[in-house]
Structures are given as structure tokens and as C-alpha cells.
Design an enzyme around this catalytic site. Structure first.
Site: not given
Ligand code: GLN
Length: 248
Positions: A2
Site C-alpha cells: 500500500c
Molecule cells: N497487509 C495489509 C493488507 O493486506 C497491507 C497491505 C499493503 O501494505 N500492501 O491490507
């Protein structure tokens, strides 16, 4: 992984913050520069939280790509705020794609976002989860690592802990339980923002009277500084401080 950002400073139009910069958060959703092997685009949802004046924050979250949302452009156009936390999500493999799994996670004054993953999820953090009140587990925002991190941090904030200390303690305990986790957190109450760089990129831009923390700089302003891995940043619009999360 993210991408997220937090802004504190003079009121800014959300369209100017989220859409207009050359490497805006919206652009980072489909053309991020630094995903570090964690996915390619951030298409699994998004969220924007902002503070209308002195009020508690309002959030707009959706479980779809930010670039295709037909409401956010007009909402952003008519909204101005002096404190904002926004995120675009690339769900970790196996994690639910739903609105409640998109940051910001919110309670009262607080907004929270996590960029990264908890290694060995969920087994690695069972004992940490077991130490939370059962009610917190029954009301977890979503069945995701980020939602558990928020519950762990929120438990400390509810108890009145200093936000920087609460973030540091949460990151350290999760990193010990789940080594190799990527734990870039952002949390704000609209006046102070705390961010960590643990396994992912984070940059900070402090300009007179304003501060922005972001996974990736959204423009070529020379004021952007990368935050070294393992650091925690605490910032208000006028003062930015950084310190190591772990003692050498
Ligand atoms: N693991 C978290 C989720 O699945 C954040 C994912 C991310 O940072 N891409 O929401």
C-alpha cells in the site's frame, strides 16, 4: 504494498493533495515507484480521512481502485482540511478485499494506516492477539493483519499512552513476534502525526507551517527527505523529530 500519506498544515483542498501533484497518491495507486516486491498496483481499495475544522475525522473508504471511483473527485473538489490521512491498498495475498480493510482505520480523534505485512500471519501473532480484550477481537475492523495492528495500537492509545510510545511499543512487539514483518504505520489525531519506516519506504517533507509524511514523494520538492529504515518520526506542522525504534 500500500501507499499512504498524512498531511498537517494550513487547510488544503483534497483534490490538490490527492490528485494534482505529478506523483500524486492517485498516480501511485497505478504507477507506484517503490513496491519492494509487494505487488504491482494498489487496486484493492482506498480511504481518505480528514478533520472538518475541530471535529472528529470523517472517512470515505471503498473496496475498489481509487482511479475508478466516481465520487471521490467531486468530494475532494469541495473538501478542504488542515489534517488528512489517505491510503491506497494492495491487499496482501490471502487477506480480505472489503471496505473495512482499507485504511484509514478510525476511532474518535484517531486515524491509522499500515503499509506492509505481518510475517507468518496469523500464527505468529496469536499470543499478542490473545492479550487483547475479547471484545476488541470480536469487533476487529477486518480479518487482516492491518486491523490487528490497529487493535494493538488502539489498546495502548485508549489507555492514554503517548502516541509515539504506543506506536514504538506496538512495532517492537510485533517485530519480535513476527520477524521480517513490514511495519510502516501512520497514526494521527489531527494535530500530531507519528510514522514508522520498517521494511518500506517513507519520506517526510517539512515546510514552514506544514508537514507531509508519504510512502513516496508526490512531487520533486527538494524538501523531501527519506526516512531511514528503523526510524520513527513524530511531527506537528512546525516540529519534526525522528528517532531509532531499536537500540543498537
Ligand atoms: N497487509 C495489509 C493488507 O493486506 C497491507 C497491505 C499493503 O501494505 N500492501 O491490507
Amino acid at each position: 504494498m500500500c501507499r499512504h500519506l498524512a498531511y498537517l498544515g494550513p487547510p488544503v483542498n483534497l483534490r490538490a493533495l490527492l490528485y494534482d501533484p505529478p506523483h500524486s497518491l492517485v498516480r501511485q495507486s497505478w504507477q507506484p515507484r517503490d513496491m519492494r516486491g509487494g505487488g504491482t498496483v494498489n487496486a484493492d481499495g482506498f480511504g481518505v480521512g480528514w478533520y472538518p475544522g475541530e471535529s472528529d475525522p470523517v472517512c470515505y473508504r471503498r473496496a475498489r481502485p481509487i482511479w475508478g471511483d466516481r465520487t471521490l473527485p467531486t468530494l475532494a473538489e469541495v473538501t478542504t482540511a488542515g489534517a488528512v490521512l489517505a491510503a491506497v491498498r494492495s491487499a496482501t495475498v490471502g487477506m480480505a478485499v472489503q471496505e473495512c480493510a482499507a485504511a484509514p482505520f478510525a476511532e474518535g480523534r484517531w486515524l491509522f494506516s499500515h503499509n506492509g505485512l505481518v510475517r507468518g500471519w496469523p500464527d505468529s501473532v496469536v499470543s499478542l492477539a490473545a492479550a487483547l480484550p475479547t471484545r476488541d477481537l470480536l469487533t476487529l475492523d477486518a480479518p487482516t493483519d492491518s486491523a490487528l495492528l490497529w487493535a494493538l495500537l488502539r489498546h495502548r492509545l485508549r489507555a492514554g499512552a503517548d502516541p509515539a510510545e504506543a506506536v514504538a511499543a506496538t512495532v517492537v512487539e510485533v517485530a519480535q513476534a513476527a520477524p521480517g514483518s513490514r511495519l510502516n504505520l501512520l497514526v494521527t489525531d489531527g494535530r500530531t502525526v507519528v510514522g514508522t519506516a520498517v521494511g518500506h519506504a517513507l519520506s517526510v517533507r517539512a515546510t514552514p507551517g506544514a508537514v507531509m509524511l508519504a510512502s513516496e514523494p508526490c512531487d520533486d520538492d527538494p524538501a523531501w527527505r527519506p526516512v531511514p529504515d528503523g526510524q520513527l518520526v513524530v511531527a506537528t506542522p512546525t516540529v519534526t523529530r525522528a528517532r531509532a525504534l531499536w537500540r543498537a
